[in-house]
Motif scaffolding. Sequence first.
Motif, PDB file in Angstrom:
ATOM      1  N   LEU A  95      12.700  56.935 -12.200  1.00  0.00           N
ATOM      2  CA  LEU A  95      13.302  58.237 -12.499  1.00  0.00           C
ATOM      3  C   LEU A  95      12.227  59.284 -12.800  1.00  0.00           C
ATOM      4  CD1 LEU A  95      16.337  57.132 -14.726  1.00  0.00           C
ATOM      5  CD2 LEU A  95      16.431  58.094 -12.416  1.00  0.00           C
ATOM      6  N   SER A  96      11.165  58.840 -13.463  1.00  0.00           N
ATOM      7  CA  SER A  96      10.052  59.738 -13.762  1.00  0.00           C
ATOM      8  C   SER A  96       9.444  60.300 -12.482  1.00  0.00           C
ATOM      9  CB  SER A  96       8.992  58.984 -14.571  1.00  0.00           C
ATOM     10  OG  SER A  96       7.822  59.758 -14.719  1.00  0.00           O
ATOM     11  N   LYS A  97       9.250  59.441 -11.492  1.00  0.00           N
ATOM     12  CA  LYS A  97       8.664  59.868 -10.216  1.00  0.00           C
ATOM     13  C   LYS A  97       9.629  60.780  -9.448  1.00  0.00           C
ATOM     14  CE  LYS A  97       4.800  57.605 -10.598  1.00  0.00           C
ATOM     15  NZ  LYS A  97       3.519  58.352 -10.790  1.00  0.00           N
ATOM     16  N   MET A  98      10.899  60.415  -9.431  1.00  0.00           N
ATOM     17  CA  MET A  98      11.880  61.185  -8.675  1.00  0.00           C
ATOM     18  C   MET A  98      12.135  62.561  -9.300  1.00  0.00           C
ATOM     19  SD  MET A  98      12.660  59.372  -6.045  1.00  0.00           S
ATOM     20  CE  MET A  98      14.130  60.188  -5.438  1.00  0.00           C
ATOM     21  N   LYS A  99      12.166  62.615 -10.628  1.00  0.00           N
ATOM     22  CA  LYS A  99      12.459  63.871 -11.313  1.00  0.00           C
ATOM     23  C   LYS A  99      11.199  64.646 -11.709  1.00  0.00           C
ATOM     24  CE  LYS A  99      16.972  62.602 -13.199  1.00  0.00           C
ATOM     25  NZ  LYS A  99      17.656  63.789 -12.655  1.00  0.00           N
ATOM     26  N   ARG A 100      10.058  64.001 -11.508  1.00  0.00           N
ATOM     27  CA  ARG A 100       8.772  64.623 -11.836  1.00  0.00           C
ATOM     28  C   ARG A 100       8.704  65.051 -13.307  1.00  0.00           C
ATOM     29  NH1 ARG A 100       7.407  68.294  -6.427  1.00  0.00           N
ATOM     30  NH2 ARG A 100       7.545  66.536  -4.933  1.00  0.00           N
ATOM     31  N   VAL A 101       9.125  64.146 -14.162  1.00  0.00           N
ATOM     32  CA  VAL A 101       9.020  64.349 -15.607  1.00  0.00           C
ATOM     33  C   VAL A 101       8.348  63.116 -16.207  1.00  0.00           C
ATOM     34  CG1 VAL A 101      11.038  65.856 -15.747  1.00  0.00           C
ATOM     35  CG2 VAL A 101      11.325  63.386 -16.045  1.00  0.00           C
ATOM     36  N   PRO A 102       7.658  63.253 -17.332  1.00  0.00           N
ATOM     37  CA  PRO A 102       6.966  62.103 -17.943  1.00  0.00           C
ATOM     38  C   PRO A 102       7.946  61.098 -18.541  1.00  0.00           C
ATOM     39  CG  PRO A 102       6.804  64.028 -19.360  1.00  0.00           C
ATOM     40  CD  PRO A 102       7.433  64.503 -18.085  1.00  0.00           C
ATOM     41  N   PHE A 103       7.481  59.855 -18.662  1.00  0.00           N
ATOM     42  CA  PHE A 103       8.296  58.866 -19.359  1.00  0.00           C
ATOM     43  C   PHE A 103       7.461  58.111 -20.386  1.00  0.00           C
ATOM     44  CE2 PHE A 103       6.652  55.327 -16.925  1.00  0.00           C
ATOM     45  CZ  PHE A 103       7.131  54.160 -17.504  1.00  0.00           C
ATOM     46  N   VAL A 104       8.126  57.746 -21.467  1.00  0.00           N
ATOM     47  CA  VAL A 104       7.523  56.979 -22.560  1.00  0.00           C
ATOM     48  C   VAL A 104       8.121  55.586 -22.501  1.00  0.00           C
ATOM     49  CG1 VAL A 104       7.329  56.754 -25.066  1.00  0.00           C
ATOM     50  CG2 VAL A 104       7.134  59.018 -23.990  1.00  0.00           C
ATOM     51  N   PHE A 105       7.265  54.583 -22.530  1.00  0.00           N
ATOM     52  CA  PHE A 105       7.714  53.193 -22.398  1.00  0.00           C
ATOM     53  C   PHE A 105       7.561  52.470 -23.724  1.00  0.00           C
ATOM     54  CE2 PHE A 105       6.690  48.750 -20.681  1.00  0.00           C
ATOM     55  CZ  PHE A 105       8.028  48.401 -20.578  1.00  0.00           C
ATOM     56  N   GLU A 106       8.676  51.943 -24.238  1.00  0.00           N
ATOM     57  CA  GLU A 106       8.666  51.208 -25.504  1.00  0.00           C
ATOM     58  C   GLU A 106       8.757  49.711 -25.231  1.00  0.00           C
ATOM     59  OE1 GLU A 106      10.681  52.440 -29.358  1.00  0.00           O
ATOM     60  OE2 GLU A 106      12.183  51.066 -28.511  1.00  0.00           O
ATOM     61  N   VAL A 107       7.863  48.953 -25.844  1.00  0.00           N
ATOM     62  CA  VAL A 107       7.769  47.509 -25.625  1.00  0.00           C
ATOM     63  C   VAL A 107       8.322  46.772 -26.846  1.00  0.00           C
ATOM     64  CG1 VAL A 107       6.218  45.593 -25.075  1.00  0.00           C
ATOM     65  CG2 VAL A 107       5.710  47.900 -24.227  1.00  0.00           C
ATOM     66  N   ARG A 108       9.508  46.195 -26.696  1.00  0.00           N
ATOM     67  CA  ARG A 108      10.101  45.418 -27.793  1.00  0.00           C
ATOM     68  C   ARG A 108       9.641  43.977 -27.760  1.00  0.00           C
ATOM     69  NH1 ARG A 108      15.867  47.561 -29.753  1.00  0.00           N
ATOM     70  NH2 ARG A 108      15.646  49.767 -29.256  1.00  0.00           N
ATOM     71  N   ASP A 109       9.386  43.468 -26.570  1.00  0.00           N
ATOM     72  CA  ASP A 109       8.783  42.153 -26.369  1.00  0.00           C
ATOM     73  C   ASP A 109       7.822  42.299 -25.200  1.00  0.00           C
ATOM     74  OD1 ASP A 109       9.971  40.306 -28.269  1.00  0.00           O
ATOM     75  OD2 ASP A 109      11.847  40.602 -27.188  1.00  0.00           O
ATOM     76  N   VAL A 110       6.638  41.722 -25.322  1.00  0.00           N
ATOM     77  CA  VAL A 110       5.643  41.862 -24.264  1.00  0.00           C
ATOM     78  C   VAL A 110       5.980  40.914 -23.121  1.00  0.00           C
ATOM     79  CG1 VAL A 110       3.197  41.770 -23.680  1.00  0.00           C
ATOM     80  CG2 VAL A 110       3.893  42.519 -25.957  1.00  0.00           C
ATOM     81  N   TRP A 111       6.401  41.502 -21.999  1.00  0.00           N
ATOM     82  CA  TRP A 111       6.731  40.727 -20.790  1.00  0.00           C
ATOM     83  C   TRP A 111       5.638  40.903 -19.754  1.00  0.00           C
ATOM     84  CZ3 TRP A 111      11.746  38.959 -18.511  1.00  0.00           C
ATOM     85  CH2 TRP A 111      12.637  38.539 -19.521  1.00  0.00           C
ATOM     86  N   PRO A 112       5.333  39.849 -18.970  1.00  0.00           N
ATOM     87  CA  PRO A 112       6.029  38.552 -18.935  1.00  0.00           C
ATOM     88  C   PRO A 112       5.463  37.518 -19.905  1.00  0.00           C
ATOM     89  CG  PRO A 112       4.455  38.646 -17.148  1.00  0.00           C
ATOM     90  CD  PRO A 112       4.356  39.968 -17.863  1.00  0.00           C
ATOM     91  N   ASP A 113       4.611  37.928 -20.825  1.00  0.00           N
ATOM     92  CA  ASP A 113       3.952  36.975 -21.724  1.00  0.00           C
ATOM     93  C   ASP A 113       4.930  36.063 -22.451  1.00  0.00           C
ATOM     94  OD1 ASP A 113       2.156  38.973 -20.987  1.00  0.00           O
ATOM     95  OD2 ASP A 113       0.942  38.698 -22.775  1.00  0.00           O
ATOM     96  N   VAL A 114       6.020  36.658 -22.996  1.00  0.00           N
ATOM     97  CA  VAL A 114       6.947  35.862 -23.801  1.00  0.00           C
ATOM     98  C   VAL A 114       7.604  34.746 -22.983  1.00  0.00           C
ATOM     99  CG1 VAL A 114       9.086  35.917 -25.142  1.00  0.00           C
ATOM    100  CG2 VAL A 114       7.339  37.659 -25.524  1.00  0.00           C
TER     101      VAL A 114
END
Length: 396
Positions: free
Chosen positions: A107-126
């Motif tokens: 969606l960030s790429k399509m709408k050309r707006v920034p995105f913030v990514f929140e990591v609740r569990d580190v994948w694929p490590d878990v």
Amino acid sequence: MKILYLHQHFQKEKGATRSYEFSKFFLKQGDSVTLITGTGTSETTAEGLEVVSTATKYDQKMSKWRRIQAFVQFMTGSFKLGMKQKRVDVIYATSTPLTVGLVGLALSKMKRVPFVFEVRDVWPDVPVKLGYLKNRFLIGILSYLEKQLYKHAAEVVALSPAMKKNIVAKGVASEKVHVVENLANNEAMKRIIAKTPTSLKVKSWVRDRFVVIHPGTMGEVNGLQHLLNAAHKLKDKSHIGFVLIGEGSEKAALQQQVVEQGLENVLILDEMPKKEVQSFMKCCDLGAMTVKDARILWDNSANKFFDFLAAGLPVILNYQGWQHDVLVKSGAGEGFLYANQAGYCRFIEEMARDKVRYYKAQQASRRLSEAYDAERLAGRMHDILVKGAGGYEASR
């Protein structure tokens, strides 16, 4: 500022309500928030939060492949709904699963707006460390996608210092990764009256007992077998009891163990609304955090840890790591290695016996809760979103 919030497992009244609490804070700052979720139905809450649901069925008891199907269904559904949103300033995507981050990136790429990514569990490590994911080709793909999310996110949010350390070790700039732990909703907890469930059986069972409580999911990862083993070792200490509240894939097995071992010091209750759990929690004495014996799970930031602090409960862990460190430093509790069941049980006995020590731990828990106060952390998250949006607030 218009925030498009992506959270597949959004909840308002039970479990992890972090996204709801954050959204309410953002709205109070004058922002507009639309949250796309897979749970419940679409609605506009009393606070003005627009919730749009894909109505994706998901349950912990589903098979692995059925859950994967649910992730894919939400991914496609949320992307379509996200594309319909107009004049978005920042996209805030919170995992798990990793697929939510992919929707945020797309969606960030399509709408050309920034995105913030929140990591609740580190994948694929878990899933890799737990042995759930073994296909090297699939692991490679997921690892590549994970790094792409970190690369293209304007900011990355981790829910614990240990998670941040993991992410930075993968080559992400430290200043790009922010720690915003789960929330201790202190003001809300103050308004909750201590009350046991209406059942006479429960009221009678709790009376005159030092009660250790574990609310939440009863899945394999949660390692509640450890808590029942402790209950078995303390079986002759009738003044100490253990309460488990919730649902999950392991619940039936835990109930069977209680019956087979005659554990009259254990009470297993069904899932209930969060406010009822917190009300009951305030009648208990010690909060228990358990996980299965896997080092990767030490990095967790489960919401019940912070609920315990807000309720002024000392906390016991069957693991170590960052939570153990803050508990020991503050005096609010302690963590034990999974194999050290003797030390674990001894701590419970000492808390039940030594009223002076217990009172000090109670006070330490309340003080520690201030460091994770909901308003404080919501404000920190808001600042990160503003930064991620490119200083939108400053130019408004």
